[in-house]
Design an enzyme around this catalytic site. Structure first.
Site, PDB file in Angstrom:
ATOM      1  N   ASP A 136       0.803  -1.223   0.000  1.00 14.80           N
ATOM      2  CA  ASP A 136       0.000   0.000   0.000  1.00 14.80           C
ATOM      3  C   ASP A 136       0.834   1.270   0.000  1.00 14.80           C
ATOM      4  O   ASP A 136       0.322   2.354  -0.247  1.00 14.80           O
ATOM      5  CB  ASP A 136      -0.861   0.028   1.277  1.00 14.80           C
TER       6      ASP A 136
HETATM    7  C1  BGC Z   1       0.069   1.348   6.190  1.00 12.72           C
HETATM    8  C2  BGC Z   1      -0.329   0.145   5.394  1.00 12.72           C
HETATM    9  C3  BGC Z   1      -1.821   0.120   5.285  1.00 12.72           C
HETATM   10  C4  BGC Z   1      -2.348   1.426   4.730  1.00 12.72           C
HETATM   11  C5  BGC Z   1      -3.848   1.418   4.738  1.00 12.72           C
HETATM   12  C6  BGC Z   1      -0.508   2.577   5.579  1.00 12.72           C
HETATM   13  O1  BGC Z   1      -0.180   3.677   6.366  1.00 12.72           O
HETATM   14  O2  BGC Z   1       1.461   1.431   6.288  1.00 12.72           O
HETATM   15  O3  BGC Z   1       0.141  -1.031   6.015  1.00 12.72           O
HETATM   16  O4  BGC Z   1      -2.208  -0.905   4.444  1.00 12.72           O
HETATM   17  O5  BGC Z   1      -1.883   2.513   5.493  1.00 12.72           O
HETATM   18  O6  BGC Z   1      -4.413   2.549   4.249  1.00 12.72           O
HETATM   19  C1  NOJ Z   2      -2.092  -3.742   5.280  1.00 16.14           C
HETATM   20  C2  NOJ Z   2      -3.208  -3.733   4.296  1.00 16.14           C
HETATM   21  O1  NOJ Z   2      -4.389  -4.162   4.922  1.00 16.14           O
HETATM   22  C3  NOJ Z   2      -2.912  -4.648   3.130  1.00 16.14           C
HETATM   23  O2  NOJ Z   2      -3.925  -4.557   2.169  1.00 16.14           O
HETATM   24  C4  NOJ Z   2      -1.580  -4.301   2.526  1.00 16.14           C
HETATM   25  O3  NOJ Z   2      -1.340  -5.221   1.497  1.00 16.14           O
HETATM   26  C5  NOJ Z   2      -0.495  -4.309   3.559  1.00 16.14           C
HETATM   27  N1  NOJ Z   2      -0.834  -3.433   4.629  1.00 16.14           N
HETATM   28  C6  NOJ Z   2       0.869  -3.915   2.992  1.00 16.14           C
HETATM   29  O4  NOJ Z   2       0.929  -2.575   2.675  1.00 16.14           O
END
Ligand code: BGC
Ligand code: NOJ
Length: 813
Positions: free
Chosen positions: A486
């Site tokens: 993400d």
């Molecule tokens: C986090 C990710 C997460 C995303 C969701 C980010 O700040 O690091 O792990 O999936 O936010 O919006």
């Molecule tokens: C958490 C999110 O829920 C997931 O969709 C994503 O793949 C991981 N973070 C890695 O960024």
């Protein structure tokens, strides 16, 4: 194995916490159908119905001081000595404290001055009823007169409004009290036809429904609440401000005597009944029925026995006995239990997710299914159809949807160009588990075409076509806002601190490409080919293989960096995750997915990529996401460079993606590596370093701080993580090698050479396979398969009729 805070009780499938001041709140969940509760080891948490944002029943203030405050409390006043069996909020020193987190229940016992209070919290299977079964025992040698108080705060249902809009909420609170029942009926007069019931199964001696009255004033906190301190309820009736539920029960117990009662918290759907009996007087019929039912002798205990039986049944679909105690207990109990939680809650409500942010994630829920499908396949079926219905007709998907409405969340929208491919993985896993190819013909519309009735297979084809179409200058898939990571936001270019990295930036004419999506596409298109083979659709299978071959050629030509696979190309077509970069030279995800997708299989690159992971990314606490960590913010890379080095996506150990490497080692036949890597992130194996690790030792965490962080080895964000489903896949299918196929159960273990024998009991399509494995010193390779005494060629157990029990023996060598 134990630590100073607790230990596993494998026999009773409980984690036993023996002191309350755990390094972090150690959480459990209640409920697995529609009503859910979060419950920490000091009874912190809240309850909601279906949707933690839209139907929150009880209140919780996140990030409180102390961190976990607010929950399902009992206060005891024993001759002026006031205490909580769950230690908080008063934190009076207890003579004994024990919290047992079990499957769908938490039992907390506190003892002081010869009075023992045991409270068992659970949600009744199939009903919207939460029980706090409370047993007070006089263990002292003299008679005890005890005042017992329950306490929880009501939430005004819409949780975001509840915690932000005080100009309204301070004026709307309404309750009614009748007998031992408290009815929270805020907004019932207008647009709601539901209310919250909080009642006691025994006659009460007083009540409070105003928080200020219970605490003493607006200047008092829960740790100095006046009602329990004085031992007398005020019978307050909330009008506005903050309604709570508190019952007073006076107990007079002879030495050795005990008394049991339950507090019942229920979400009551009023249905079409007349709303009021008289002006402002609620029609309490349904609430009364619920209280009567649970006040009858034996009903509460019967419901708890049912909960235990349900879990025993669910877990009996997969049980294994293997030489490693950590793998064994995680796999047999906690991992499967966590898979239920992630299936139900996605990433919505935990100690780190406030229940108001994210609903169900498209990619998250598809992956969660991989660890859930063997537990309750019928529920997995419905989920797949719900998820597919949030895909748009061009192939893109709503990134999230709200569980109550099942509608895509317009705020975050779509254009995460990995999302659609995960639908293929979940659907194929479901069909392999059940054989139910009928699901492919189920009509599922596209979210942008109301009334459209294409079938599920159409969605899978749309997904494949979308990736083939959405490609960039190298022929690799475009990334959009982000892929699985993400935070790899190659189109974001954000300089504005208040915008979301995930949605900022225009992806329309973007050139940024993802090697990880290419690897995932290889995997997904090969899955589709296998599915078509099984269905006898040869030309469709061939078509899929052509697309596979085309993408494979692109990957090998454009993504190989010399010693590993690159991660991406940015919007200017510069490599990301390459030796050419200063920082972020090597990333984990593209190694995992290229290898799992079959890249590098014939030319030695798969092995070399995995060895590069070992050399550059592996640590004793797991594999860091990339190296070197980014030390400065890069506009062209986005959120990944926003985090301090060593946490989250910036070189943290993101346990979810570790599992792809575990599976990669299994593919390569490296059983020692597979187990060693697995144990590096296994919470049970962290008990010996709990002061560093800090999080729950019984469920996987999303993240462990990486070697660049000053707190290397510290875990965060336990429970709601894709790690749950993927570790179930990597241990059960990779290491133990039990792999559901369309036409049988394949056995292809990859274990340490020293594992001489192990066994698995697996229910598959209604038959039970009792599998025992003997190993004469290899990691991989099945030299003999015997099914009910007959030798079978190859390593796939043919299907047996539902209801049968099949003895399977394999010899590795
Ligand atoms: C986090 C990710 C997460 C995303 C969701 C980010 O700040 O690091 O792990 O999936 O936010 O919006
Ligand atoms: C958490 C999110 O829920 C997931 O969709 C994503 O793949 C991981 N973070 C890695 O960024």
């Amino acid at each position: 194995m134990s630590n100073q805070y607790g230990h596993f009780d494998d026999e009773s499938r409980e984690y036993v916490i023996t002191r309350p001041d755990t390094p972090l709140p150690w959480l459990n969940y209640l409920g697995s159908d529609e009503m859910f509760g979060l419950c920490t080891n000091t009874a912190g948490g809240y309850t909601f119905w279906k949707d933690a944002k839209l139907r929150r029943l009880t209140r919780y203030r996140y990030n409180n001081v102390p961190m976990d405050l607010g929950g399902r409390y009992l206060y005891v006043n024993d001759g002026g000595v006031v205490w909580n069996p769950m230690w908080k909020p008063l934190k009076t020193a207890l003579d004994r404290y024990e919290c047992r987190h079990g499957l769908g229940y938490t039992k907390i016992t506190g003892e002081k001055n010869g009075v023992e209070v045991e409270v068992l919290y659970f949600i009744v299977p199939g009903e919207n009823v939460e029980i706090w079964r409370t047993r007070v025992t006089n263990k002292s040698g003299s008679k005890k007169d005890i005042q017992l108080f329950s306490y929880q705060e009501f939430c005004f249902f819409e949780a975001l409004n509840d915690m932000t809009n005080y100009q309204r909420t301070y004026s709307i609170g309404e309750v009614e009290i009748e007998g031992s029942a408290i009815y929270h009926k805020t907004e019932f007069r207008e647009r709601r036809s539901h209310y919250t019931l909080f009642a006691c199964t025994r006659a009460i001696d007083g009540f409070d429904t105003s928080r200020d009255a219970f605490c003493g004033s607006v200047h008092h906190g829960l740790h100095e609440a006046q009602v329990p301190a004085k031992g007398k309820a005020t019978n307050s009736k909330a009008f506005g401000w903050n309604p709570i539920g508190s019952h007073q029960v006076s107990l007079s117990l002879e030495p050795g005597a005990s008394e049991t009662m339950s507090f019942v918290l229920s979400y009551v759907d009023h249905g079409d009944l007349p709303k009021f009996k008289a002006p402002f007087v609620l029609n309490k019929q349904k609430g009364k029925e619920i209280l009567a039912k649970y006040s009858a002798p034996g009903v509460v205990d019967g419901a708890f026995a049912q909960l235990k039986a349900d879990w025993a049944g669910i877990l009996s679909n997969f049980q294994a006995d293997c030489p490693d105690e950590h793998a064994r207990r995680m796999l047999n109990t906690w991992n499967q239990y966590q898979c239920m939680a992630t299936f139900n809650l996605s990433r919505s409500a935990s100690m780190y997710e406030t229940g108001i942010g994210r609903g169900m994630g498209f990619r998250d829920s598809n992956q969660d299914l991989l660890g859930f499908v063997h537990l309750v396949p019928e529920r997995a079926r419905q989920r797949i159809l719900d998820i597919a219905a949030t895909q748009l007709s061009d192939g893109t998907c709503y990134h999230q949807y709200q569980p109550l409405t099942k509608k895509g969340n317009a705020d975050i929208g779509g254009d995460f160009y990995d999302d659609h491919l995960w639908l293929i993985l979940s659907t194929c896993a479901y069909i392999k588990e059940t054989g139910d190819k009928g699901i492919l013909k189920e009509p599922v519309g596209y979210a942008d075409k109301p009334g459209s009735k294409e079938d599920l297979l159409h969605h899978l084809e749309t997904s494949i076509a979308y990736t083939m179409k959405k490609r960039g200058p190298h022929g690799l898939p475009l990334i959009g806002h982000a892929d699985w990571n993400d935070c790899l936001n190659l189109n974001c270019f954000s300089t504005e601190p208040n915008e979301s990295f995930q949605t900022a930036g225009d992806v329309k004419d973007s050139k940024a490409e993802s090697v990880m999506i290419a690897g995932l596409f290889l995997y997904a298109s090969r899955e589709m080919a296998g599915l078509y083979d099984w269905m006898g659709q040869k030309s469709d299978a061939a078509r899929m293989r052509e697309q596979y071959a085309e993408m494979l050629a692109v990957v090998e030509k454009e993504a190989w960096d010399g010693e590993w696979y690159r991660r991406a190309y940015d919007a200017e077509s510069r490599p990301v995750g390459s030796k050419e970069n200063e920082e972020g030279k090597i990333f984990i995800e593209s190694q995992g997915w290229c290898v799992l997708g079959g890249a590098g299989a014939d030319n030695g690159r798969a092995k070399q990529a995995m060895e590069s992971v070992h050399k550059h990314l592996y640590t004793k606490n797991g594999i860091v996401l990339q190296q070197p960590a980014y030390s400065t913010y890069h506009l062209e890379l986005g959120e990944v460079t926003s985090y301090p080095p060593g946490v989250k996506e910036n070189a943290g150990i993101f346990c979810h993606n570790n599992t792809w490497i575990h599976l990669g080692w299994c593919l390569l036949g490296e059983g020692e590596r597979a187990l060693e890597y697995y144990l590096s992130i296994c919470p049970s194996a962290k008990e010996s370093q709990i002061e560093t690790y800090r999080a729950e030792p019984y469920v996987y965490a999303q993240m462990i701080a990486g070697k660049d962080a000053p707190v290397f080895g510290e875990a965060k964000n336990a429970w709601l993580t894709g790690t749950a489903a993927w570790t179930f896949v990597s241990v059960s299918q990779g290491i133990l090698g039990v792999q559901p196929q369309y036409d049988g159960l394949k056995l292809d273990p990859c274990v340490p050479k020293a594992w001489k024998s192990f066994s698995i009991s697996r229910r598959f399509r209604g038959a039970t396979y009792e599998i025992s494995v003997k190993n004469s010193g290899v990691c991989k390779g099945v030299k003999k398969l015997t099914v009910d005494g007959k030798t079978v060629a190859g390593n796939v157990i043919p299907l047996s009729p539902a209801g049968s029990t099949v003895r399977v023996e394999i010899e590795m060598g």
